[in-house]
Scaffold this motif. Structure first.
Motif, PDB file in Angstrom:
ATOM      1  N   ASN A  81       0.289 -15.510   5.692  1.00  0.00           N
ATOM      2  CA  ASN A  81      -0.949 -16.128   6.166  1.00  0.00           C
ATOM      3  C   ASN A  81      -2.031 -16.209   5.099  1.00  0.00           C
ATOM      4  O   ASN A  81      -3.148 -16.601   5.390  1.00  0.00           O
ATOM      5  CB  ASN A  81      -1.471 -15.383   7.405  1.00  0.00           C
ATOM      6  N   THR A  82      -1.697 -15.865   3.867  1.00  0.00           N
ATOM      7  CA  THR A  82      -2.636 -16.002   2.761  1.00  0.00           C
ATOM      8  C   THR A  82      -2.389 -17.360   2.110  1.00  0.00           C
ATOM      9  O   THR A  82      -1.264 -17.660   1.727  1.00  0.00           O
ATOM     10  CB  THR A  82      -2.430 -14.866   1.726  1.00  0.00           C
ATOM     11  N   PRO A  83      -3.422 -18.184   2.018  1.00  0.00           N
ATOM     12  CA  PRO A  83      -3.226 -19.507   1.416  1.00  0.00           C
ATOM     13  C   PRO A  83      -2.755 -19.401  -0.035  1.00  0.00           C
ATOM     14  O   PRO A  83      -3.128 -18.478  -0.760  1.00  0.00           O
ATOM     15  CB  PRO A  83      -4.622 -20.145   1.487  1.00  0.00           C
ATOM     16  N   GLU A  84      -1.945 -20.349  -0.431  1.00  0.00           N
ATOM     17  CA  GLU A  84      -1.415 -20.382  -1.790  1.00  0.00           C
ATOM     18  C   GLU A  84      -2.551 -20.385  -2.814  1.00  0.00           C
ATOM     19  O   GLU A  84      -3.531 -21.100  -2.673  1.00  0.00           O
ATOM     20  CB  GLU A  84      -0.550 -21.634  -1.964  1.00  0.00           C
ATOM     21  N   GLY A  85      -2.406 -19.529  -3.822  1.00  0.00           N
ATOM     22  CA  GLY A  85      -3.401 -19.448  -4.887  1.00  0.00           C
ATOM     23  C   GLY A  85      -4.568 -18.520  -4.588  1.00  0.00           C
ATOM     24  O   GLY A  85      -5.470 -18.394  -5.397  1.00  0.00           O
ATOM     25  N   THR A  86      -4.553 -17.870  -3.433  1.00  0.00           N
ATOM     26  CA  THR A  86      -5.652 -16.975  -3.082  1.00  0.00           C
ATOM     27  C   THR A  86      -5.173 -15.534  -2.960  1.00  0.00           C
ATOM     28  O   THR A  86      -3.986 -15.260  -2.850  1.00  0.00           O
ATOM     29  CB  THR A  86      -6.354 -17.393  -1.773  1.00  0.00           C
ATOM     30  N   VAL A  87      -6.156 -14.626  -2.971  1.00  0.00           N
ATOM     31  CA  VAL A  87      -5.882 -13.194  -2.867  1.00  0.00           C
ATOM     32  C   VAL A  87      -6.349 -12.724  -1.496  1.00  0.00           C
ATOM     33  O   VAL A  87      -7.458 -13.054  -1.060  1.00  0.00           O
ATOM     34  CB  VAL A  87      -6.626 -12.415  -3.976  1.00  0.00           C
ATOM     35  N   SER A  88      -5.516 -11.954  -0.822  1.00  0.00           N
ATOM     36  CA  SER A  88      -5.887 -11.408   0.485  1.00  0.00           C
ATOM     37  C   SER A  88      -6.919 -10.304   0.311  1.00  0.00           C
ATOM     38  O   SER A  88      -7.084  -9.748  -0.777  1.00  0.00           O
ATOM     39  CB  SER A  88      -4.656 -10.822   1.189  1.00  0.00           C
ATOM     40  N   ALA A  89      -7.573  -9.964   1.382  1.00  0.00           N
ATOM     41  CA  ALA A  89      -8.430  -8.773   1.404  1.00  0.00           C
ATOM     42  C   ALA A  89      -7.507  -7.555   1.418  1.00  0.00           C
ATOM     43  O   ALA A  89      -6.340  -7.651   1.826  1.00  0.00           O
ATOM     44  CB  ALA A  89      -9.299  -8.788   2.654  1.00  0.00           C
ATOM     45  N   PRO A  90      -7.990  -6.400   0.986  1.00  0.00           N
ATOM     46  CA  PRO A  90      -7.159  -5.195   1.064  1.00  0.00           C
ATOM     47  C   PRO A  90      -6.790  -4.885   2.520  1.00  0.00           C
ATOM     48  O   PRO A  90      -7.575  -5.133   3.430  1.00  0.00           O
ATOM     49  CB  PRO A  90      -8.072  -4.096   0.502  1.00  0.00           C
ATOM     50  N   PHE A  91      -5.580  -4.366   2.713  1.00  0.00           N
ATOM     51  CA  PHE A  91      -5.116  -4.011   4.049  1.00  0.00           C
ATOM     52  C   PHE A  91      -4.195  -2.798   3.952  1.00  0.00           C
ATOM     53  O   PHE A  91      -3.710  -2.463   2.881  1.00  0.00           O
ATOM     54  CB  PHE A  91      -4.394  -5.192   4.718  1.00  0.00           C
ATOM     55  N   LYS A  92      -3.960  -2.160   5.095  1.00  0.00           N
ATOM     56  CA  LYS A  92      -3.130  -0.956   5.137  1.00  0.00           C
ATOM     57  C   LYS A  92      -1.768  -1.270   5.751  1.00  0.00           C
ATOM     58  O   LYS A  92      -1.661  -2.027   6.706  1.00  0.00           O
ATOM     59  CB  LYS A  92      -3.820   0.131   5.950  1.00  0.00           C
ATOM     60  N   SER A  93      -0.734  -0.668   5.168  1.00  0.00           N
ATOM     61  CA  SER A  93       0.612  -0.733   5.739  1.00  0.00           C
ATOM     62  C   SER A  93       1.154   0.691   5.785  1.00  0.00           C
ATOM     63  O   SER A  93       0.470   1.639   5.396  1.00  0.00           O
ATOM     64  CB  SER A  93       1.536  -1.615   4.884  1.00  0.00           C
ATOM     65  N   THR A  94       2.395   0.828   6.187  1.00  0.00           N
ATOM     66  CA  THR A  94       3.017   2.154   6.225  1.00  0.00           C
ATOM     67  C   THR A  94       3.221   2.723   4.827  1.00  0.00           C
ATOM     68  O   THR A  94       3.399   3.926   4.670  1.00  0.00           O
ATOM     69  CB  THR A  94       4.379   2.100   6.950  1.00  0.00           C
ATOM     70  N   HIS A  95       3.174   1.889   3.805  1.00  0.00           N
ATOM     71  CA  HIS A  95       3.392   2.334   2.428  1.00  0.00           C
ATOM     72  C   HIS A  95       2.098   2.693   1.700  1.00  0.00           C
ATOM     73  O   HIS A  95       2.141   3.274   0.621  1.00  0.00           O
ATOM     74  CB  HIS A  95       4.136   1.257   1.626  1.00  0.00           C
ATOM     75  N   GLY A  96       0.969   2.281   2.230  1.00  0.00           N
ATOM     76  CA  GLY A  96      -0.318   2.532   1.589  1.00  0.00           C
ATOM     77  C   GLY A  96      -1.227   1.337   1.757  1.00  0.00           C
ATOM     78  O   GLY A  96      -1.148   0.613   2.748  1.00  0.00           O
ATOM     79  N   TYR A  97      -2.081   1.120   0.762  1.00  0.00           N
ATOM     80  CA  TYR A  97      -3.045   0.022   0.794  1.00  0.00           C
ATOM     81  C   TYR A  97      -2.630  -1.048  -0.213  1.00  0.00           C
ATOM     82  O   TYR A  97      -2.209  -0.733  -1.322  1.00  0.00           O
ATOM     83  CB  TYR A  97      -4.445   0.546   0.454  1.00  0.00           C
ATOM     84  N   HIS A  98      -2.782  -2.298   0.197  1.00  0.00           N
ATOM     85  CA  HIS A  98      -2.338  -3.425  -0.633  1.00  0.00           C
ATOM     86  C   HIS A  98      -3.398  -4.513  -0.660  1.00  0.00           C
ATOM     87  O   HIS A  98      -4.237  -4.594   0.209  1.00  0.00           O
ATOM     88  CB  HIS A  98      -1.120  -4.147  -0.011  1.00  0.00           C
ATOM     89  N   PHE A  99      -3.247  -5.413  -1.607  1.00  0.00           N
ATOM     90  CA  PHE A  99      -3.746  -6.781  -1.504  1.00  0.00           C
ATOM     91  C   PHE A  99      -2.719  -7.656  -2.197  1.00  0.00           C
ATOM     92  O   PHE A  99      -1.921  -7.189  -3.011  1.00  0.00           O
ATOM     93  CB  PHE A  99      -5.177  -6.983  -2.043  1.00  0.00           C
ATOM     94  N   ILE A 100      -2.688  -8.922  -1.793  1.00  0.00           N
ATOM     95  CA  ILE A 100      -1.614  -9.838  -2.187  1.00  0.00           C
ATOM     96  C   ILE A 100      -2.195 -11.112  -2.800  1.00  0.00           C
ATOM     97  O   ILE A 100      -3.183 -11.645  -2.305  1.00  0.00           O
ATOM     98  CB  ILE A 100      -0.773 -10.234  -0.942  1.00  0.00           C
TER      99      ILE A 100
END
Length: 151
Positions: A125-144
């Protein structure tokens, strides 16, 4: 089973993927006739593609992921600029605690159903060429960083 009512309610918006992330192996999202033909036109095809090419940063601690994200904000995001993949890769190499960090966070192309829960949700759901906001998963914190999408 509910095939006629759901697509009309969703109207092909990105919310369709958010509401239907229930762990399917990707067997139906975007494959409902209507979504396949015109799905790419609405909302940049969010939620309708089958594969995503992405980079990410993973940190165990929220403070560290926020520090990494701030580096991107200060350099590009606050100016409304897109983050170049090479610059994202530098941040991933410096901050990411995932083995992919050595490769600049590059995850390559992956299909729906391969990544777990919130990670897949954000990646698709992140548009191509953009960076997501930080989020939490079972593995830790990410941004994409979404680098591409295809069917």
């Amino acid at each position: 089973m509910g095939k006629d009512s759901k697509p009309k309610d969703a109207k092909g918006k990105g919310k369709q993927a958010a509401g239907s992330s229930g762990g399917d192996d990707g067997g139906g999202k975007g494959g409902k006739g209507k979504g396949k033909g015109k799905g790419g036109k609405s909302a940049d095809g969010l939620g309708t593609c089958t594969y995503v090419k992405a980079r990410h940063v993973l940190c165990e601690k929220q403070g560290k992921i926020n520090e990494a994200y701030k580096k991107l904000q200060d350099g590009w995001l606050n100016n409304g600029d897109k983050v170049p993949p090479a610059e994202f890769a530098k941040v991933a190499q410096e901050y990411s605690e995932c083995p992919s960090g050595k490769k600049g966070g590059d995850l390559g192309w992956f299909p729906r159903g391969k990544m777990a829960g919130p990670f897949q949700e954000v990646a698709f759901n992140t548009p191509e060429g953009t960076v997501s906001a930080p989020f939490k998963s079972t593995h830790g914190y990410h941004f994409i960083l979404c680098e591409g999408r295809k069917n």
